[in-house]
Design a protein around this motif. Structure first.
Motif, PDB file in Angstrom:
ATOM      1  N   SER A  55     -22.629   4.990  35.002  1.00 33.41           N
ATOM      2  CA  SER A  55     -22.660   3.949  36.028  1.00 33.41           C
ATOM      3  C   SER A  55     -21.733   2.808  35.665  1.00 33.41           C
ATOM      4  O   SER A  55     -21.008   2.288  36.508  1.00 33.41           O
ATOM      5  CB  SER A  55     -24.073   3.392  36.193  1.00 33.41           C
ATOM      6  N   LEU A  56     -21.764   2.435  34.381  1.00 36.94           N
ATOM      7  CA  LEU A  56     -20.929   1.318  33.946  1.00 36.94           C
ATOM      8  C   LEU A  56     -19.452   1.633  34.157  1.00 36.94           C
ATOM      9  O   LEU A  56     -18.690   0.786  34.641  1.00 36.94           O
ATOM     10  CB  LEU A  56     -21.217   0.978  32.477  1.00 36.94           C
ATOM     11  N   VAL A  57     -19.045   2.868  33.833  1.00 41.16           N
ATOM     12  CA  VAL A  57     -17.650   3.266  34.065  1.00 41.16           C
ATOM     13  C   VAL A  57     -17.321   3.102  35.552  1.00 41.16           C
ATOM     14  O   VAL A  57     -16.292   2.523  35.917  1.00 41.16           O
ATOM     15  CB  VAL A  57     -17.400   4.726  33.627  1.00 41.16           C
ATOM     16  N   GLY A  58     -18.236   3.579  36.417  1.00 40.00           N
ATOM     17  CA  GLY A  58     -18.016   3.431  37.856  1.00 40.00           C
ATOM     18  C   GLY A  58     -17.864   1.974  38.262  1.00 40.00           C
ATOM     19  O   GLY A  58     -16.941   1.611  38.990  1.00 40.00           O
ATOM     20  N   VAL A  59     -18.756   1.139  37.751  1.00 40.92           N
ATOM     21  CA  VAL A  59     -18.737  -0.282  38.110  1.00 40.92           C
ATOM     22  C   VAL A  59     -17.413  -0.926  37.698  1.00 40.92           C
ATOM     23  O   VAL A  59     -16.797  -1.670  38.464  1.00 40.92           O
ATOM     24  CB  VAL A  59     -19.916  -1.033  37.443  1.00 40.92           C
ATOM     25  N   ILE A  60     -16.957  -0.597  36.473  1.00 36.12           N
ATOM     26  CA  ILE A  60     -15.716  -1.209  35.983  1.00 36.12           C
ATOM     27  C   ILE A  60     -14.530  -0.712  36.807  1.00 36.12           C
ATOM     28  O   ILE A  60     -13.715  -1.500  37.292  1.00 36.12           O
ATOM     29  CB  ILE A  60     -15.479  -0.860  34.500  1.00 36.12           C
TER      30      ILE A  60
ATOM     31  N   ARG B 295     -18.262   6.858  43.052  1.00 39.61           N
ATOM     32  CA  ARG B 295     -19.418   7.778  43.029  1.00 39.61           C
ATOM     33  C   ARG B 295     -20.116   7.823  41.687  1.00 39.61           C
ATOM     34  O   ARG B 295     -21.265   8.235  41.596  1.00 39.61           O
ATOM     35  CB  ARG B 295     -18.944   9.191  43.358  1.00 39.61           C
ATOM     36  N   TRP B 296     -19.386   7.447  40.639  1.00 38.85           N
ATOM     37  CA  TRP B 296     -19.991   7.486  39.306  1.00 38.85           C
ATOM     38  C   TRP B 296     -21.168   6.529  39.213  1.00 38.85           C
ATOM     39  O   TRP B 296     -22.088   6.745  38.433  1.00 38.85           O
ATOM     40  CB  TRP B 296     -18.945   7.142  38.243  1.00 38.85           C
ATOM     41  N   ILE B 297     -21.117   5.463  39.993  1.00 35.65           N
ATOM     42  CA  ILE B 297     -22.217   4.505  39.958  1.00 35.65           C
ATOM     43  C   ILE B 297     -23.524   5.208  40.333  1.00 35.65           C
ATOM     44  O   ILE B 297     -24.536   5.086  39.644  1.00 35.65           O
ATOM     45  CB  ILE B 297     -21.936   3.338  40.933  1.00 35.65           C
ATOM     46  N   TRP B 298     -23.469   5.983  41.410  1.00 36.01           N
ATOM     47  CA  TRP B 298     -24.697   6.649  41.879  1.00 36.01           C
ATOM     48  C   TRP B 298     -24.993   7.905  41.072  1.00 36.01           C
ATOM     49  O   TRP B 298     -26.137   8.273  40.894  1.00 36.01           O
ATOM     50  CB  TRP B 298     -24.580   6.958  43.368  1.00 36.01           C
ATOM     51  N   LEU B 299     -23.920   8.552  40.582  1.00 40.42           N
ATOM     52  CA  LEU B 299     -24.118   9.719  39.719  1.00 40.42           C
ATOM     53  C   LEU B 299     -24.906   9.289  38.482  1.00 40.42           C
ATOM     54  O   LEU B 299     -25.878   9.939  38.074  1.00 40.42           O
ATOM     55  CB  LEU B 299     -22.754  10.295  39.316  1.00 40.42           C
ATOM     56  N   GLY B 300     -24.503   8.168  37.891  1.00 35.06           N
ATOM     57  CA  GLY B 300     -25.215   7.634  36.736  1.00 35.06           C
ATOM     58  C   GLY B 300     -26.655   7.313  37.097  1.00 35.06           C
ATOM     59  O   GLY B 300     -27.577   7.599  36.337  1.00 35.06           O
ATOM     60  N   GLY B 301     -26.839   6.742  38.311  1.00 33.81           N
ATOM     61  CA  GLY B 301     -28.192   6.438  38.782  1.00 33.81           C
ATOM     62  C   GLY B 301     -29.041   7.704  38.845  1.00 33.81           C
ATOM     63  O   GLY B 301     -30.194   7.713  38.408  1.00 33.81           O
ATOM     64  N   LEU B 302     -28.458   8.774  39.363  1.00 31.61           N
ATOM     65  CA  LEU B 302     -29.210  10.027  39.481  1.00 31.61           C
ATOM     66  C   LEU B 302     -29.559  10.581  38.098  1.00 31.61           C
ATOM     67  O   LEU B 302     -30.650  11.122  37.896  1.00 31.61           O
ATOM     68  CB  LEU B 302     -28.407  11.061  40.277  1.00 31.61           C
ATOM     69  N   LEU B 303     -28.634  10.432  37.138  1.00 31.68           N
ATOM     70  CA  LEU B 303     -28.943  10.879  35.776  1.00 31.68           C
ATOM     71  C   LEU B 303     -30.119  10.084  35.208  1.00 31.68           C
ATOM     72  O   LEU B 303     -30.999  10.641  34.549  1.00 31.68           O
ATOM     73  CB  LEU B 303     -27.714  10.720  34.879  1.00 31.68           C
ATOM     74  N   MET B 304     -30.124   8.785  35.487  1.00 29.05           N
ATOM     75  CA  MET B 304     -31.244   7.965  35.011  1.00 29.05           C
ATOM     76  C   MET B 304     -32.560   8.432  35.636  1.00 29.05           C
ATOM     77  O   MET B 304     -33.600   8.474  34.975  1.00 29.05           O
ATOM     78  CB  MET B 304     -31.005   6.489  35.329  1.00 29.05           C
ATOM     79  N   VAL B 305     -32.487   8.795  36.921  1.00 25.81           N
ATOM     80  CA  VAL B 305     -33.690   9.306  37.589  1.00 25.81           C
ATOM     81  C   VAL B 305     -34.176  10.562  36.885  1.00 25.81           C
ATOM     82  O   VAL B 305     -35.367  10.712  36.587  1.00 25.81           O
ATOM     83  CB  VAL B 305     -33.392   9.612  39.075  1.00 25.81           C
ATOM     84  N   LEU B 306     -33.231  11.463  36.582  1.00 24.86           N
ATOM     85  CA  LEU B 306     -33.575  12.708  35.899  1.00 24.86           C
ATOM     86  C   LEU B 306     -34.236  12.390  34.558  1.00 24.86           C
ATOM     87  O   LEU B 306     -35.270  12.982  34.204  1.00 24.86           O
ATOM     88  CB  LEU B 306     -32.293  13.531  35.695  1.00 24.86           C
TER      89      LEU B 306
END
Lengths: 168, 133, 650
Positions: C507-512, C621-632
């Motif tokens: 997510s951080l990579v996406g945000v940056i 998309r990495w922001i939400w991809l990271g979010g989904l990993l956190m959910v997992l």
């Protein structure tokens, strides 16, 4: 000592609760003008009729209203009859025809009547910008000392007049 | 097929076509960057909660134009911000001004952080002392 | 016409549900103090009945929507004959009343989940937890019935069609977002209930932490998913390409998330080592309090926000009273009871306890920062000091650096051991990973214009990734007396941590990347015209007028080419919803793993030209991809085998 620390979250929460209580029922939309207490900004505008140039010095001496309107603005249709009523009661209203066409504005006043003692054209909206206008209609109250006392965003009607009256 | 061919020609510059124009032109790239960042930090005075860049309301279009004009006529960012505050109040700044009244807002988090670090060290010292058997 | 009785039945079952909730809130409590097994045992059946009644009420409201029963005021305000069926269903939570009923429904479902797992808890604890949940349920059922009943009728003049659902909400993201977000919000009530029961019984040993852990992880995973969905929805539906606005309502969901994250970590220490006991209890109360505070802010009308509900002062007073009773009551209980706790474990500066303590301190500071930024304008206004705005520039400047600090330690924490870590054994891999990350970040940053802040934050993101992988490799193959080819089974809660931390870094990579490497312009384009943005050529093919079920739409056809190849067909729309007379912008997206093409229509200009807003969003998309990993990760933690054992028969 430790016991006091344990009460700290509870006390902080109580303070917050009191603050929240006073926040309830406040009108979050109400936006005081940044120009309250200041004189009307300098301007040089052309009158709708006669095409004379008017300046800040030409403004009335007593208290009066400055009303921003435009023929493109639906709420101004709603507001107009009430402005007529006020004019009949002897309230001085300066009209600023805001970002509008001269011909359309003249037609509007011919059709609906003219409540304004003076109508100035602000075709580019520069004066509106200086007054911090965000749209039309907007009405400013200028008191007898020539200072801006109140600003109303939206339609001026019998209800909002009760509030405005006090500032005149 | 024809369309793709046509587009190929367009891309090669063989066919005259109408190009899109920038809604605003700037004298320099720096001015454009300044414009972009300013309209992101200024709040639309009439919207619920949007900056000038995101909002399509009439007043936002006007204010964007005003920011553009002021940048192009050589005004500094501070002058533009002061101009907006004089007319629309501090409400339009998404970055609150640094005044005594906003001291807690700006420095509160760092004071808390400092407190946290002090607490961290205090807890560890206490625990270590207890641990030495 | 029996169907015309349904809303009354719905109202009646809510009233009954309130009675059962009050019974649930009192009987098992009395049972505990009178030591009556009989009264304690009423908790389970009372919960079952209450849940059934709430479910019935909810289904009846949904039925009223599906059958277009416009005699119900709430239905007539939020639905319309022409509304597609799926939106008729989601319109149930499209307004204040219905979404509050959804809130209560989800609370009821959490109660049911606890009731079903009652056998895994000691005989007195389980019923008491249900009873505390019963307090919360009573409060919200009363709020629903007394101030915001969704079953109010408008008789006898029944409108033939309704006012339609807010077009902003007519979207798949908004069908899913509120229920999942509420799952998270309300889910923290379970951890809260465990904490309060621990205070009531004075049983502040490490056990309550163990019981509360899976529930907290499940709630946290839901809240993460809810926030991720909300951010994704705002990105494509609001039409200006942002993914997070620091809007007060977003902050209201973000604060419980931050506090909940701290709680997840501190529960680990309390369970494993028996330290920070009273702090963890406070944090559990704090997390749920922030959920309630969010509900208050959104529904009492004290905020100006895109997402806030229409306000009504009586509702504000009621919900504030509820807040004072639940939060004030539990904090008072905490003040009176938490003093008895003594912890006797020791640990050093390098022990995992210390790292997790640091995690908790930083997360608490972050939570309070968001709280400060959200409430400051309100306090400012309340004190008559005028109106100010606190927005993204403030949070980026203040929240950003502290969050980055947290991530630096997040990479090291997992390496540490309980009690004490031998420094010598880990400074070489740490240094290696740090150098590698900084080098990698430098290559990427130099590729563009150098900016040291970007470089720092990218380094941190890579560092978290490399350290997380390194730790996994170490534990998988090197730890103990294992040979490299031996595969050992690490517990799923360990993978939960690895995946969640890795997701955070993604997510951080996406945000940056999205903040430093995006292009955006506003153009004037006419059909047949084209524009080049960030190496992509956008060709405006044509416009057409189409008619949707409840709207008219101007739809554009755009093709996007990269080096002569067609990469996307985009169809942005400008929809005019006829009933509400509202215009909505539907942005068109060309989604990709490393970039999104984002195009939305602005205003219609003269001669068929349109204002067009084009963004190239790098790695968004990495922001939400990271979010989904956190959910997992959260789900894995919630369903760890260790927590699923039944209570041993004594």
């Amino acid at each position: 000592m430790k016991r006091i620390v344990l009460f700290l979250p509870f006390l902080v929460f109580l303070v917050l609760g009191v603050v929240f209580y006073f926040l309830l029922g406040k009108d979050t939309q109400y936006m005081p003008s940044a120009l309250i207490g200041q004189p009307v900004p300098q301007f040089q505008l052309v009158t709708l009729k006669g095409e004379q140039i008017k300046q800040t010095d030409d403004l009335p001496k007593g208290s009066y209203l400055i009303n921003f309107w435009g023929t493109w603005c639906p709420s101004c249709h709603v507001e107009h009859p009430y402005l007529m009523t006020l004019a009949e009661q002897g309230v001085t209203i300066i009209g600023i025809d805001y970002k509008d066409q001269q011909a359309a504005a003249r037609q509007w006043l011919r059709d609906k009547g003219n409540p304004y003692t003076l109508v100035l054209m602000d075709e580019l909206g520069q004066f509106g910008l200086d007054m911090g206008v965000t749209g039309a209609p907007e009405t400013f109250v200028v008191n007898a000392e020539g200072k801006i006392a109140y600003r109303l965003q939206g339609v001026l009607n019998a209800q909002s007049w009760q509030v405005i009256k006090a500032y005149l | 097929m024809m369309k793709q061919l046509l587009i190929g020609l367009v891309l090669l510059g063989l066919v005259n076509t109408t190009f899109a124009e920038e809604r605003m032109t700037f004298r320099s790239e720096l001015n454009q960057v300044r414009y972009q960042s300013l309209i992101k930090e200024l709040r639309c005075p009439k919207c619920q909660n949007q900056n000038l860049a995101d909002s399509n309301s009439g007043i936002s279009v006007d204010l964007r134009q005003q920011v553009h004009n002021m940048i192009e006529s050589g005004k500094t960012d501070q002058e533009i911000v002061d101009y907006m505050v004089a007319r629309y109040g501090t409400f339009v700044l998404y970055r609150p001004q640094n005044t005594p009244a906003t001291f807690l807002l700006w420095y509160g988090p760092f004071i808390l952080l400092l407190g946290g670090v002090v607490l961290f060290v205090a807890v560890l010292m206490k625990n270590r002392g207890r641990g030495s058997k | 016409m029996t169907r015309f009785m349904f809303p009354e039945i719905g109202q009646f079952s809510l009233i009954l549900a309130l009675f059962f909730a009050v019974a649930l809130a009192t009987l098992p409590m009395v049972g505990y103090f009178r030591q009556s097994r009989l009264l304690l045992n009423t908790a389970r059946p009372l919960t079952h009945i209450m849940v059934c009644l709430v479910v019935i009420a909810f289904l009846l409201l949904a039925w009223a929507f599906i059958t277009d029963d416009f005699s119900v005021l709430y239905v007539s305000q939020n639905s319309n004959v022409d509304l597609p069926l799926r939106y008729k269903f989601s319109a149930v939570w499209g307004g204040h009343e219905g979404s509050l009923l959804l809130w209560v429904l989800i609370l009821a479902l959490w109660c049911l989940a606890v009731a079903l797992r009652l056998d895994s808890l000691p005989q007195t604890i389980g019923p008491l937890v249900l009873s505390v949940l019963g307090w919360v349920a009573s409060g919200f059922l009363a709020f629903l019935l007394f101030t915001s009943s969704p079953f109010v009728r408008i008789l006898p003049d029944v409108p033939t069609s309704g006012g339609d659902l807010n077009p902003l909400l007519q979207d798949i993201g908004l069908i899913l977002h509120p229920p999942i977000l509420y799952m998270g919000y309300v889910g923290f009530s379970v951890a809260f209930a465990f904490a309060v029961v621990a205070l009531i019984t004075g049983n502040l040993n490490a056990y309550w932490a163990r019981w509360a852990r899976p529930w907290t992880a499940a709630a946290w995973a839901s809240l993460t998913l809810g926030i991720t969905l909300g951010s994704w929805w705002a990105y494509y539906e609001l039409g200006w390409g942002g993914w997070w606005f620091w809007d007060p309502v977003e902050n209201a969901s973000f604060m419980p998330w931050l506090a909940g994250t701290a709680l997840l970590h501190s529960l680990v220490v309390t369970e494993k080592r028996g330290v920070f006991k009273s702090w963890t209890v406070l944090l559990a109360i704090f997390t749920f309090s922030l959920s309630l505070l969010g509900t208050f802010l959104v529904r009492s009308g004290v905020l100006t926000s895109v997402h806030a509900f229409a306000a009504d002062p009586t509702r504000g007073v009621f919900i504030l009273a509820l807040l004072v009773v639940l939060v004030g009551g539990s904090l008072l209980l905490y003040a009176l009871r938490a003093g008895q706790v003594r912890s006797s474990v020791n640990f050093g500066f390098s022990g995992r306890e210390a790292w997790l303590l640091l995690n908790n301190i930083l997360l608490s500071v972050l939570t309070l920062t968001v709280l400060l930024g959200t409430l400051y304008p309100l306090l400012f206004d309340a004190l008559g000091m005028g109106r100010i705005s606190v927005g993204a520039p403030y949070f980026n400047a203040v929240f950003g650096p502290i969050a980055l600090c947290l991530m630096v330690f997040m990479a090291i924490g997992p390496f540490s051991k309980w009690h004490h870590t031998k420094l010598a054994s880990w400074w070489i891999p740490i240094l290696g990973a740090a150098l590698l990350s900084m080098g990698l970040a430098a290559t990427i940053v130099f590729w563009q214009t150098f900016d040291w802040l970007t470089w720092c934050s990218l380094s941190v993101a890579f560092w978290v990734m490399s350290m997380t992988l390194l730790d996994w490799f170490n534990k998988q193959f090197m730890a103990g007396k294992q040979r490299l080819n031996q595969w050992r089974t690490l517990p799923s809660r360990y993978y939960a941590m690895v995946i969640a931390h890795f997701g955070m870094a993604i997510s951080l990579v996406g945000v940056i990347m999205v903040s430093v490497n995006s292009h955006e312009t506003m153009l004037k384009m006419s059909p047949g015209g084209q524009a080049e943005v960030g190496g992509y050529v956008f060709v405006f093919d044509s416009m057409e007028l189409i008619k949707g079920p409840n709207y008219l739409s101007d739809r554009g056809h755009f093709q996007v080419y990269q080096q002569g190849h067609l990469v996307a067909d985009l169809h942005p729309e400008k929809r005019f919803f006829t009933t509400r007379q509202q215009v909505m912008t539907e942005a068109a997206l060309g989604a990709g793993f490393t970039r999104d093409l984002y195009l939305s229509l602005g205003e219609k200009l003269e001669d068929g030209a349109w204002g067009v807003r084009i963004h190239i969003k790098s790695f968004v998309r990495w922001i939400w991809l990271g979010g989904l990993l956190m959910v997992l990760g959260g789900m894995l933690a919630a369903f760890d085998k260790r927590y699923r054992q039944k209570r041993k028969k004594a």
